[in-house]
Write a protein that holds these residues in place. Structure first.
Motif: not given
Length: 255
Positions: A31-57
């Motif tokens: 998400g930080a890498w996406f933010a460096m490129q100004g791709r804000w929606e991708n940055a938030v989406a990456a953290m949302v996916i991380a949240g789903v994976l955090d529940v799954m583990d």
């Protein structure tokens, strides 16, 4: 005949949940890498996916009986990076870098609170006397919901284009509040503390279906709604825990 059960090594079932945790860490940090490129929606989406994976583990670890102390430590490290450092960096690059003097301080404070929360969790992991945990509640806001609350202004901006959420005079105090909630002693709902009445089970299923349909058609609306509902439930979770605590005290006194 060879006894394969006696062969040295780590069983695959123990590696599977750790692999999911590592994937959550890498996805969240991206998400930080996406933010460096100004791709804000991708940055938030990456953290949302991380949240789903955090529940799954955790679910996978319990299902495969692959829980370990190593996995718990790795999960905490992943949470600090994916839901502490990354949201703070994203919000700093989005708005807080324009805040005079204190923008970086607020971002660092958010990461610190996420780390302190997880350090407190690890320090108590073997402690039996945990009133909130015994009642099925969390202590403070967990780091994934804390990250969602921190990112709520950005999600509102995605959907509405409202510029007031990009004002550092609003965003700075908001991020401070989210950080304090993570290290607070407020009892918050966990999955085990949420009970659905039998008479409301069809309504609950319909709500899940509605949320899923909204998530497909308008993902940011669904995420904004879920985050606002979680924030609105915080006072009720504290009241609910107070009732549980009072009922247990009455039972203890009666015994």
């Amino acid at each position: 005949m060879n006894d394969f059960s006696s062969r040295p090594g780590i069983p695959l079932r123990a590696l599977a949940p750790n692999a999911i945790t590592a994937l959550a860490l890498c996805t969240g940090l991206s998400g930080a890498w996406f933010a460096m490129q100004g791709r804000w929606e991708n940055a938030v989406a990456a953290m949302v996916i991380a949240g789903v994976l955090d529940v799954m583990d955790g679910r996978v670890a319990r299902m495969l009986k692959g829980e370990s102390r190593f996995g718990a430590e790795l999960d905490s490290l992943s949470d600090v990076i994916a839901f502490g450092a990354t949201p703070a960096l994203v919000m700093y690059m989005w708005v807080l870098q324009d805040m005079p003097r204190f923008g970086w301080t607020i971002s660092v404070f958010f990461v610190l609170c996420a780390a302190l929360r997880l350090a407190r969790f690890n320090a108590r992991i073997d402690t039996e006397n945990q009133p909130h945990k015994l009642a099925g509640f969390n202590t403070g806001v967990p780091s994934p919901p804390g990250a969602a609350l921190a990112l709520l202004p950005m999600m509102i901006w995605f959907e509405t284009g409202a510029e007031w959420v990009r004002d550092y005079r609003f965003l700075g105090p908001w991020l401070l509040l989210c950080a304090v909630l993570m290290v607070s002693n407020v009892a918050t709902y966990s999955w085990s503390s949420i009970k659905v009445r039998r008479s409301l089970r069809f309504m609950a299923l319909a709500t899940v279906g509605l949320f899923t349909a909204t998530l497909v058609a308008a993902p940011w609306v669904a995420m904004i709604g879920a985050t606002i509902v979680y924030a609105a439930l915080l006072p009720f979770s504290a009241i609910s825990y107070a009732r549980v605590k009072k009922a247990r005290r009455v039972q203890t006194e009666a015994a």
